[in-house]
Enzyme design. Structure first.
Site, mmCIF file in Angstrom:
data_model
loop_
_atom_site.group_PDB
_atom_site.id
_atom_site.type_symbol
_atom_site.label_atom_id
_atom_site.label_comp_id
_atom_site.label_asym_id
_atom_site.label_seq_id
_atom_site.Cartn_x
_atom_site.Cartn_y
_atom_site.Cartn_z
ATOM 1 C CB ILE A 83 -0.981 0.023 1.192
ATOM 2 C CG1 ILE A 83 -0.242 0.043 2.533
ATOM 3 C CG2 ILE A 83 -1.933 -1.153 1.126
ATOM 4 C CD1 ILE A 83 -1.152 0.289 3.746
ATOM 5 C CD GLU A 124 -0.754 2.320 12.327
ATOM 6 O OE1 GLU A 124 -1.967 2.403 12.188
ATOM 7 O OE2 GLU A 124 -0.182 1.247 12.585
#
Ligand code: MOS
Length: 764
Positions: free
Chosen positions: A455, A718
């Site tokens: 991704i 993240e």
């Protein structure tokens, strides 16, 4: 295996630059038909009547599907047994949110489908939607995640100071550049699906379940996805609709969401309202943390995203009460987005910590060091590794933090007020079971494969390098296959767990491959490796050789050729470790994952993997009259365990910081108060940072290999976003003396917030 090194480029870079890397909308089929969706223009009620005659007669139209003709699909099982997929659309005439799909048109061309869809006329028996928890009809308040440690009352009684307030984060939308697309192709009772997903194996499982066919009959081929940020972690209604459409018309069908549909159809990060109260002694030791989060969920959906739990694991505070509540409203289903839960929870906690530092007259870094969690606060277990204090130190040094005058509004540069702020960050450790195949060919090349997707995170690059190093082959001789459920099953891409999950599988598979080839050689009287055992050997230069004597060994090619083999393949799996989600999600739903996790801790089995942690230092400039905030410098120090691909890891953290700047200053999905329609569902109106908004970002990696992982890695994705919003807000306070507790920090909010020292501070 060593640290960073090797060629810098991405293995998929040339294909992406040349336009040959296939995204879900790039798969070509002869006879491809196109599906277009019609969305509800009310947020609640029922479809009274739907007129489709004109659409059905329009040129090129192959089918029109509405709730009266859509077959009931079965409900797919929950992801990981916990996370439900969003409710199907079109199955009934009930409307649960503005933008819900109410009809689908399939036609020969996209333009024909669009034209016909516009001719569909829907009459609603509309009801006044529930959009606010203040609405007396909003009764479904659920408590989601709770951690209680010690006794909050005692904690506040022993505090010299309390600070806190209500912090809110806006709804945000993932907004990947590539619109999500599903292309479905049936062949008898077998279907191939190209989907913008983070989890091909889960799409396969869900499609098989929904359509009642064996899993082997579903193949998902989705190597590249044009960004996702969490939106591709659920199997959305349009996926089932595309698969149904293709079966219905007996042709391959493509369904590409429009940009406005990307706002209603593939999730958003729900807005939160968080009440945080901290109690501390005058020397800055936390005695109590209370953190209550309220967020909205969608009617009919039960998505989980723990927010307040960051307060249970961030600091060594004896008395904690952290809980999340949710009210279901008539808004679209939400979905994990960019550091889900932690991003929002950290903003409230780390803002409050800054307020505490200001109240105590203590440096914010010093305050955090005084409350450093030397062990995992909920269990008392030692961490496997946690270089958070080092992150503070390295970040502060690179930023020049020691030159900071703590006085708000103390620095000016012409028309700008200049402010420096910081915040800590952490993201829980996750790792999931993964299978991988590795094949060694007699020509000295190797190929590894697993069904993961790319991704944009650099997975293909890092895995190519890791497999090369594990096998002792030059990187150019290794390829990594991905994005096809015909390959061994990978877990979903997300939770910053992909590298850790895939590397554990690579280590298993490559280890087994080398052992099996060694077994061939070791029984071979001609081999210099005869009699050698796995522990005796290492790999390098395309050879297996004795550890103590690298000259004693032979090439993979020689071993395979002598045994007349063109190739040798192994498949191996890593398992989901017992303590996955334990640090944070172990408390995810107290009665569910919490109890087994706690039992495992009591058995004294292991140390607690800390996951990645870090610290951000931010400089902002605020226009003194207009209240426009610019982030102009960021230093981020991250403990990501062993860094396997320095350029890729830095790129991950850089991108995450940019996402954090968006969350801090720009991103806000606006739901109209009357009907929940999203007012800014375009990339023109939904603001994200553009190049000119992106500051100089300095990323430093500290710490070392984490012993909880076979290759020492932690997730580096993240964690780079967590903490940015608080660091920006804290810098804005330092610049202006104004504490904005509401994201995003827009000029009107900044100018509209009164300047005050530290609200609710009580120093005796
Ligand atoms: Mo995610 S928000 O896909 O880890």
């Amino acid at each position: 295996m060593t640290g960073p090194g090797g060629p810098p480029g991405r293995v998929d870079g040339p294909a992406k630059a040349a336009g040959t890397a296939p995204y879900p909308s790039d798969f070509r089929y002869p006879d491809l038909a196109h599906a277009v969706l019609v969305r509800a223009t009310v947020a609640a009620g029922r479809i009274r009547r739907i007129r489709t005659g004109e659409a059905a007669r329009a040129p090129g139209v192959l089918a029109v599907v509405t709730h009266t003709t859509m077959p009931d699909l079965r409900t797919p099982p929950r992801l990981l047994g916990i996370l439900p997929h969003p409710p199907a659309n079109l199955g009934s005439g009930e409307i649960r949110h503005h933008g819900q799909y109410v009809a689908m048109v399939v036609a020969d061309t996209l333009h024909q489908a669009v034209a016909a869809a516009e001719a569909i006329d829907v009459e609603y028996a509309a009801e006044r939607p529930v959009l606010d928890r203040a609405d007396p009809r909003a009764r479904t308040r659920e408590t989601l995640a709770t951690v209680r440690r010690g006794h909050l009352g005692t904690g506040f009684t022993s505090a010299d100071v309390t600070v806190g307030g209500t912090y809110t984060t806006a709804a945000n939308t993932h907004a990947p550049i590539g619109p999500f697309t599903t292309t479905a192709v049936w062949d008898g009772d077998r279907v191939t699906v190209h989907d913008s997903t983070q989890n091909p194996a889960e799409v396969r499982r869900a499609v098989a379940a929904m359509f009642g066919i064996p899993r082997e009959n579903v193949r998902v081929v989705a190597p590249f996805v044009g960004g996702s940020f969490g939106a591709g972690s659920r199997v959305w209604p349009h996926v089932a609709l595309a698969v149904h459409a293709a079966r219905l018309v007996g042709r391959p069908v493509r369904l590409a969401l429009t940009r406005p549909q990307m706002f209603t159809g593939v999730g958003h990060r729900a807005a939160t309202e968080q009440r945080v109260r901290l109690g501390a002694t005058l020397d800055g030791r936390l005695t109590a943390i209370e953190h209550r989060t309220h967020r909205y969920g969608a009617v009919g959906d039960a998505e989980i995203e723990p927010v307040a739990l960051v307060s249970a694991t961030s600091y060594a505070c004896p008395n904690v009460d952290a809980r999340d509540e949710r009210t279901r409203v008539h808004l679209p289903p939400s979905c994990a987005m960019r550091a889900p839960g932690d991003a929002q929870g950290n903003f409230a906690l780390e803002s409050a910590m800054d307020e505490l530092a200001a109240t105590l007259g203590m440096d914010p870094v010093e305050l955090r060091l005084r409350n450093h969690a030397d062990v995992h606060p909920n269990t008392g277990m030692p961490w496997t590794s946690r270089a958070l204090a080092e992150c503070y130190r390295v970040g502060a040094e690179r930023f020049g933090w020691s030159a900071r005058d703590p006085e708000p509004r103390s620095a000016r540069d012409g028309h700008d007020l200049v402010g420096w702020g910081m915040a800590g960050a952490a993201f829980p450790d996750s790792r999931f079971a993964c299978a991988m195949s590795v094949t060694l060919y007699a020509d000295g090349t190797a190929r590894a494969a697993t069904s993961t997707t790319e991704i944009g995170t650099g997975t293909a690059t890092v895995m190519t390098r890791v497999v090369a190093r594990l096998l002792g082959l030059p990187v150019e001789r290794v390829t990594f296959g991905f994005g096809d459920t015909g390959m061994p099953a990978a877990p979903g891409v997300g939770a910053s767990a992909t590298t850790a999950s895939l590397c554990a599988a690579a280590e298993e598979a490559c280890g087994r491959l080398v052992r099996e080839l060694l077994a061939l050689a070791a029984t071979d009287p001609e081999s210099p490796l005869r009699g050698a055992r796995p522990g005796d050997v290492a790999t390098s230069g395309g050879r297996i050789h004795l550890r103590g004597d690298p000259s004693a060994g032979e090439t993979y090619t020689a071993i395979l050729r002598r045994h007349h083999r063109e190739h040798h393949t192994v498949e191996a799996s890593s398992r989901t470790p017992w303590n996955v989600l334990a640090h944070h999600g172990g408390n995810l739903v107290a009665g569910r994952l919490g109890a087994p996790a706690r039992a495992a801790f009591r058995a004294g089995r292991a140390r607690m993997p800390s996951g990645a942690c870090g610290a951000h230092f931010v400089e902002v400039r605020v226009d003194a009259d207009l209240g426009v905030v610019r982030v102009c410098r960021v230093v981020t120090a991250v403990d990501g365990g062993r860094i396997l691909d320095a350029a890729g890891a830095r790129s991950q953290i850089t991108g995450a910081v940019v996402g954090g700047v968006g969350m801090a200053l720009m991103e806000e999905t606006r739901f109209e108060p009357g009907d929940g329609r999203i007012a800014n569902a375009t990339l023109t109106d939904y603001l994200v940072p553009v190049h000119a908004d992106v500051p100089d970002i300095d990323v430093a990696f500290v710490g070392g290999p984490d012993p909880a992982h076979p290759l020492g890695v932690k997730g580096v994705g993240e964690v780079g976003l967590v903490g940015v919003a608080a660091a920006v807000a804290n810098a804005v306070h330092h610049a202006t003396g104004i504490r904005v507790r509401r994201l995003p920090i827009t000029p009107e909010r900044l100018l509209g917030t009164p300047r005050r020292t530290n609200a609710r501070a009580a120093v005796p």
